[in-house]
Motif scaffolding. Structure first.
Motif, PDB file in Angstrom:
ATOM      1  N   MET A 173      36.747 -89.555 -57.164  1.00  0.00           N
ATOM      2  CA  MET A 173      36.002 -90.793 -56.902  1.00  0.00           C
ATOM      3  C   MET A 173      35.846 -91.648 -58.148  1.00  0.00           C
ATOM      4  N   THR A 174      36.549 -91.284 -59.211  1.00  0.00           N
ATOM      5  CA  THR A 174      36.518 -92.098 -60.435  1.00  0.00           C
ATOM      6  C   THR A 174      37.834 -92.838 -60.648  1.00  0.00           C
ATOM      7  N   MET A 175      38.737 -92.758 -59.685  1.00  0.00           N
ATOM      8  CA  MET A 175      40.023 -93.437 -59.812  1.00  0.00           C
ATOM      9  C   MET A 175      39.803 -94.951 -59.884  1.00  0.00           C
ATOM     10  N   PRO A 176      40.439 -95.622 -60.839  1.00  0.00           N
ATOM     11  CA  PRO A 176      40.279 -97.088 -60.923  1.00  0.00           C
ATOM     12  C   PRO A 176      40.953 -97.777 -59.741  1.00  0.00           C
ATOM     13  N   ILE A 177      40.386 -98.880 -59.299  1.00  0.00           N
ATOM     14  CA  ILE A 177      40.969 -99.613 -58.178  1.00  0.00           C
ATOM     15  C   ILE A 177      42.069-100.547 -58.687  1.00  0.00           C
ATOM     16  N   THR A 178      43.004-100.820 -57.809  1.00  0.00           N
ATOM     17  CA  THR A 178      44.115-101.719 -58.127  1.00  0.00           C
ATOM     18  C   THR A 178      44.148-102.845 -57.095  1.00  0.00           C
ATOM     19  N   GLU A 179      45.140-103.679 -57.232  1.00  0.00           N
ATOM     20  CA  GLU A 179      45.267-104.798 -56.294  1.00  0.00           C
ATOM     21  C   GLU A 179      45.623-104.331 -54.884  1.00  0.00           C
ATOM     22  N   HIS A 180      46.101-103.077 -54.768  1.00  0.00           N
ATOM     23  CA  HIS A 180      46.477-102.552 -53.464  1.00  0.00           C
ATOM     24  C   HIS A 180      45.391-101.685 -52.832  1.00  0.00           C
ATOM     25  N   THR A 181      44.337-101.384 -53.577  1.00  0.00           N
ATOM     26  CA  THR A 181      43.318-100.457 -53.089  1.00  0.00           C
ATOM     27  C   THR A 181      42.643-100.956 -51.822  1.00  0.00           C
ATOM     28  N   LYS A 182      42.319-102.251 -51.775  1.00  0.00           N
ATOM     29  CA  LYS A 182      41.594-102.785 -50.619  1.00  0.00           C
ATOM     30  C   LYS A 182      42.400-102.650 -49.336  1.00  0.00           C
ATOM     31  N   ASP A 183      43.715-102.783 -49.445  1.00  0.00           N
ATOM     32  CA  ASP A 183      44.558-102.668 -48.255  1.00  0.00           C
ATOM     33  C   ASP A 183      44.807-101.217 -47.872  1.00  0.00           C
ATOM     34  N   GLU A 184      44.961-100.349 -48.886  1.00  0.00           N
ATOM     35  CA  GLU A 184      45.310 -98.957 -48.610  1.00  0.00           C
ATOM     36  C   GLU A 184      44.082 -98.085 -48.361  1.00  0.00           C
ATOM     37  N   LEU A 185      43.031 -98.310 -49.158  1.00  0.00           N
ATOM     38  CA  LEU A 185      41.812 -97.508 -49.036  1.00  0.00           C
ATOM     39  C   LEU A 185      40.597 -98.437 -49.061  1.00  0.00           C
ATOM     40  N   PRO A 186      40.385 -99.171 -47.991  1.00  0.00           N
ATOM     41  CA  PRO A 186      39.300-100.165 -48.001  1.00  0.00           C
ATOM     42  C   PRO A 186      37.910 -99.566 -48.207  1.00  0.00           C
ATOM     43  N   LEU A 187      37.655 -98.407 -47.597  1.00  0.00           N
ATOM     44  CA  LEU A 187      36.335 -97.801 -47.779  1.00  0.00           C
ATOM     45  C   LEU A 187      36.096 -97.473 -49.240  1.00  0.00           C
TER      46      LEU A 187
END
Length: 735
Positions: free
Chosen positions: A182-196
C-alpha cells in the motif's frame, strides 16, 4: 469473509498475474526488504486445517487438524527459516454475530472452538515459536507491537486495520501468495487500472473502510453490505468529488451520492441516514473498536486508548494458558485434552497406536515386575527395542531381565510426557531399512551427494543446503577444545527425553547402545558444530562408527588376516537453543531444548527419529573442558577420544546411563598394582576426589611430629581452650 472484493482492487492483489509460487522466492523478498519482523494471522490457517479434516473435527477429534497446523509451522520454520509471531484468535466480537450466523448456515461449516485454538497454542509453545492469543480477533493484533512488521494472512481486514505491506497466503501447501504493498507510488495509469487504490492514496484509509461498508464485511448485517450499491456505484460516487476539496468528502456527503441509487420509496423513508450510520459504524470498527495486547499484557484499542491494564488474567490469556474465548481457566475436560496432546508426536511418520504394542506395560492383573514370567519380561524388553541377549551371547536370566525391565519402566515414569510410541518394524517403516553406508568420504562431499540425490523430503534437503553453506563460509567448528568451551549445555536428560522410543521389534537397538558405542570408539572420526547467527539453534555434524558392520571396501587397507575397518555413517542434527543467563543457569552458553531436524545416514528414510542419533548427542555431551561453567558429565572421562583419556572403558547395559556403573580399566600391570595399593598414600595431584594425606614424605616434618614438643601440654592446651570457647559461643548462638 473479510472485506468483500477488496484485494483485487489493490496493487499486487489480483489472483491472475500477481500471484506467485514458491516460498523460497518469498524468503528472498523478505531478505531484500530488510528481514522485517513477521506477524502471521493464523485465523484462516487454523480454519483451513480444521476444514480439511472437518469430519473428524466435527466428531470431536482435533488431532488431525492440529497435526496439519504443526506441519505448516515446521515448513515455515525449518525449511523457509522464517522468524515470525503467530497471532491466534481470542474472543469473538459481538459485532460479528451476523457473519457467524451466515457461516453456520453453510452445509460444510465448522466452528473453531477454544480447545482447538489452545491446542494450536501449545504446539507453538512446544516448537518455541513466538505467539500471541489476541484479545479478540487475530487481525486486530497483527502489526500492533511493531509498525514495521510484515503482515501475513488471508484476510482483507489486515489492510483495513492499517497494515501497509501484507503478504496474502493463498495456500500454505502449494506455497501460493500475493504481496500487497500500500506504499506503491501512483502513476498516470493508476486511476484507470486501480481506481480504488488511487482514491486511497488521495484520501487515506477511510476509503478502504467505506468500501467495506458498501461492499460488505464481517460486521455487515447483510452480506451484500449497503443494498442497491456496489463497486461501480461506489467508484462513481468517489469520482464525483474529484474536482472538489478533499475536506468535502465525508460520510454525509458520500451518503448523499450513494442514496441516489436507492429506490424513491427508500429515499423517502430515510435511506440516507441509514447509509451515514453504516459508513460511520464500519469506519469506527476499524479505527477505534479493535483491541490488541502490548508486550506486558495491557489491552489497548485500535485508537491507542488503554482499555484494560495488565493482570494475571490478561497475561495468562495472551500466553494461551486460559480459555481463548472466555478468558476463564480451562475446564477439566479441556485440561485433559491439552495434557494428552503430545506435540512432539503429532508429525511423526512412524507413530504407533499404544493398543497395538505387545508388552507396552505390565500384563493385566500383575502389579509388579517380580510377578512377571520370563516370556512376559522379554515382551516388555522387546517392545522397547531392547535385547534379551547378554554380551556373552547367552540369553538374560530371569534376574537380569527383571533388572532391565525395572530400569525401562523407571525411565518412562520419569519422562512420561516424552514417551514416543514408535513403529520399529522394518516391514512397515522404511526408517529402519538397511542401506549401504560403507562409502568413506569427506563430510562436505557426503552432504553434497545427499543433496544431489534429491530423494529426501524438503526440510531435510534444506538441512543439507544449510550445512553446505556453513562449510563454504568456514563456520564449522571441529576443534575439541573450542567446542568444549562454547557449545550450549546439553544435559543427559535431554538425550533420554529425545530418544526414549517404544516399539515392537527385536532387532532394533536402544539408546544405551549409543552411549556404549561412543565409549568404545578408540578415536573420534569426525565431530563438529555450527552455531546459528541468531544464537537460537545449533547444528551438529558427527561421523559415527557401526557396531558390527564392516566396510568391505577397506579390506585391503588392513593387515593380512584382520577384519576390514568398521563402517561409518554421518549424522546431522539441527537443535533449538534456549538463551540462558548467569542468574538462570550460571552461564550464557544456552541450553538445548528440542531437536528441530535430523538426518542419519544409516537409515533409509534418513529423517526418522532413530536411536543412532543418540550416539551423536552422547559424543556432544562428552565435550567438556576445564573452565567450562557447566557440571562435568560423568561419562566424559570414560570416552577414549576425550583428551587425556587413552584407556578403553566399559559400562553395564542393564541400567540407564543415568544409573550406570562406569568402570575405568587399568591400562597396564603397573597401573593395576597401583590401584590395589591406592589409599595408603595420596597427594592432591592425583585428582579432586583423592584422599589427601595429612603428612608427607618430608623427613623433617615427620621428625617434628614424632618429637615430645609436638605433643606437649604447652602446645596443645591453648588450642584446647580455644576449642572450648568456640564451642560455648556456638551453644549460645543456638539458644
Amino acid at each position: 469473509m473479510g472485506v468483500k472484493g477488496l484485494l483485487k482492487e489493490l496493487p499486487g492483489g489480483r489472483m491472475t498475474g500477481d500471484q506467485s509460487t514458491d516460498f523460497t522466492n518469498l524468503s528472498k523478498w523478505l531478505h531484500k526488504s530488510g528481514n522485517r519482523p513477521i506477524d502471521i494471522d493464523t485465523g484462516t490457517l487454523i480454519f483451513s486445517c480444521a476444514h480439511r479434516h472437518r469430519h473428524t473435527y466435527n466428531a470431536g477429534d482435533y488431532l488431525p487438524s492440529v497435526r496439519a497446523f504443526q506441519r505448516i509451522l515446521i515448513v515455515l520454520t525449518a525449511v523457509n527459516k522464517w522468524k515470525f509471531t503467530a497471532i491466534l484468535d481470542g474472543a469473538s466480537p459481538a459485532e460479528k454475530a451476523h457473519e457467524h450466523q451466515r457461516r453456520e448456515n453453510r452445509d460444510d461449516t465448522i466452528t473453531i472452538n477454544s480447545t482447538y485454538i489452545a491446542m494450536c497454542a501449545k504446539v507453538c509453545r512446544t516448537m518455541m515459536i513466538d505467539f500471541v492469543v489476541a484479545p479478540e480477533e487475530a487481525d486486530m493484533q497483527v502489526g500492533r507491537r511493531n509498525e514495521s512488521s510484515v503482515a501475513m494472512g488471508r484476510d482483507g481486514d489486515l489492510i483495513a486495520f492499517g497494515n501497509t505491506v501484507v503478504v496474502m497466503i493463498d495456500s500454505y501447501l502449494s506455497e501460493e501468495y500475493r504481496i500487497i504493498d500500500m506504499t506503491m507510488p501512483i502513476t498516470e495509469h493508476t486511476k484507470d487500472e486501480l481506481p480504488l487504490y488511487y482514491y486511497y492514496c488521495k484520501h487515506g484509509i477511510k476509503i478502504i473502510h467505506w468500501w467495506a461498508a458498501v461492499m460488505g464485511c464481517d460486521i455487515s448485517e447483510e452480506q451484500c453490505g449497503i443494498r442497491d450499491n456496489g463497486r461501480a456505484a461506489f467508484l462513481s460516487a468517489l469520482e464525483s468529488f474529484e474536482d472538489k476539496q478533499l475536506s468535502s468528502l465525508h460520510e454525509a456527503s458520500l451518503a448523499g451520492v450513494l442514496v441516489r441509487n436507492k429506490p424513491l420509496i427508500a429515499r423517502v423513508l430515510g435511506a440516507k441516514k441509514e447509509i451515514i450510520t453504516e459508513l460511520t459504524r464500519v469506519r469506527k470498527w476499524f479505527t477505534t473498536r479493535g483491541t490488541y495486547y502490548d508486550c506486558d499484557g495491557n489491552i489497548f484499542t485500535a485508537g491507542g486508548e488503554l482499555k484494560k491494564r495488565a493482570s494475571r488474567a490478561t497475561r495468562g490469556h495472551m500466553e494461551g494458558r486460559m480459555d481463548p474465548k472466555s478468558y476463564k481457566p480451562f475446564t477439566p475436560n479441556q485440561e485433559e485434552q491439552l495434557n494428552a496432546l503430545q506435540s512432539h508426536n503429532l508429525a511423526h511418520k512412524s507413530y504407533k497406536n499404544k493398543e497395538e504394542i505387545n508388552g507396552l506395560s505390565l500384563p493385566e492383573g500383575k502389579t509388579s515386575v517380580a510377578e512377571c514370567k520370563v516370556d512376559e519380561l522379554k515382551a516388555i524388553v522387546i517392545a522397547r527395542g531392547g535385547s534379551v541377549t547378554g554380551k556373552d551371547g547367552k540369553a538374560l536370566n530371569s534376574k537380569e531381565l527383571k533388572q532391565l525391565v525395572k530400569a525401562y519402566l523407571f525411565g518412562e515414569k520419569e519422562n512420561i510426557i516424552h514417551a514416543v510410541f514408535f513403529d520399529r518394524s522394518k516391514t512397515s517403516n522404511g526408517v529402519f531399512a538397511n542401506i549401504d553406508t560403507s562409502e568413506r568420504n569427506t563430510v562436505p562431499n557426503i552432504i553434497n551427494n545427499l543433496l544431489q540425490s534429491g530423494q529426501h523430503e524438503t526440510s531435510i534437503q534444506q538441512l543439507f543446503r544449510d550445512l553446505l553453506q556453513c562449510f563454504e563460509e568456514d563456520k564449522v567448528i571441529d576443534d575439541f577444545a573450542q567446542i568444549s568451551m562454547m557449545a550450549p549445555e546439553l544435559k543427559e536428560k535431554f538425550i533420554w527425553e529425545s530418544f526414549a522410543h517404544v516399539g515392537d521389534s527385536t532387532s532394533q537397538k536402544t539408546i544405551r547402545d549409543g552411549l556404549w558405542k561412543v565409549m568404545e570408539m578408540q578415536e573420534k572420526i569426525y565431530h563438529a558444530i555450527v552455531m546459528a547467527e541468531d544464537g537460537k539453534s545449533m547444528y551438529i555434524i558427527s561421523k559415527q562408527q557401526a557396531s558390527q558392520t564392516h566396510d568391505e571396501k577397506t579390506r585391503k587397507k588392513t593387515p593380512a588376516g584382520e577384519k576390514p575397518l568398521r563402517a561409518e555413517y554421518l549424522v546431522m542434527m539441527h537443535i533449538a537453543i534456549q538463551p540462558t543467563t548467569y542468574a538462570s543457569h550460571g552461564h550464557t552458553l544456552g541450553l538445548t531444548v528440542r531437536i528441530m531436524r535430523s538426518y542419519c545416514g544409516l537409515c533409509k528414510a534418513g529423517s526418522g527419529m532413530c536411536t543412532h542419533r543418540s550416539g551423536c548427542l552422547w559424543m556432544q555431551h562428552c565435550h567438556w573442558g576445564e573452565g567450562r561453567p557447566t557440571p562435568k558429565p560423568s561419562t566424559a572421562d570414560f570416552c577414549p577420544w576425550v583428551p587425556g583419556s587413552t584407556c578403553k572403558r566399559t559400562c553395564t547395559t542393564l541400567l540407564p546411563a543415568s544409573r550406570s556403573t562406569l568402570q575405568r580399566l587399568p591400562a597396564s600391570e603397573e597401573e593395576a598394582k597401583k590401584k590395589l595399593t591406592s589409599g595408603k598414600s595420596r597427594t592432591s595431584h592425583e585428582g579432586e576426589c583423592a584422599a589427601y594425606d595429612w603428612h608427607s614424605n618430608d623427613e623433617e616434618i615427620l621428625a617434628y611430629i614424632e618429637s615430645p614438643e609436638y605433643t606437649s601440654e604447652k602446645r596443645i592446651m591453648p588450642l584446647f581452650l580455644e576449642l572450648i570457647k568456640a564451642n560455648q559461643e556456638s551453644n549460645n548462638d543456638d539458644e
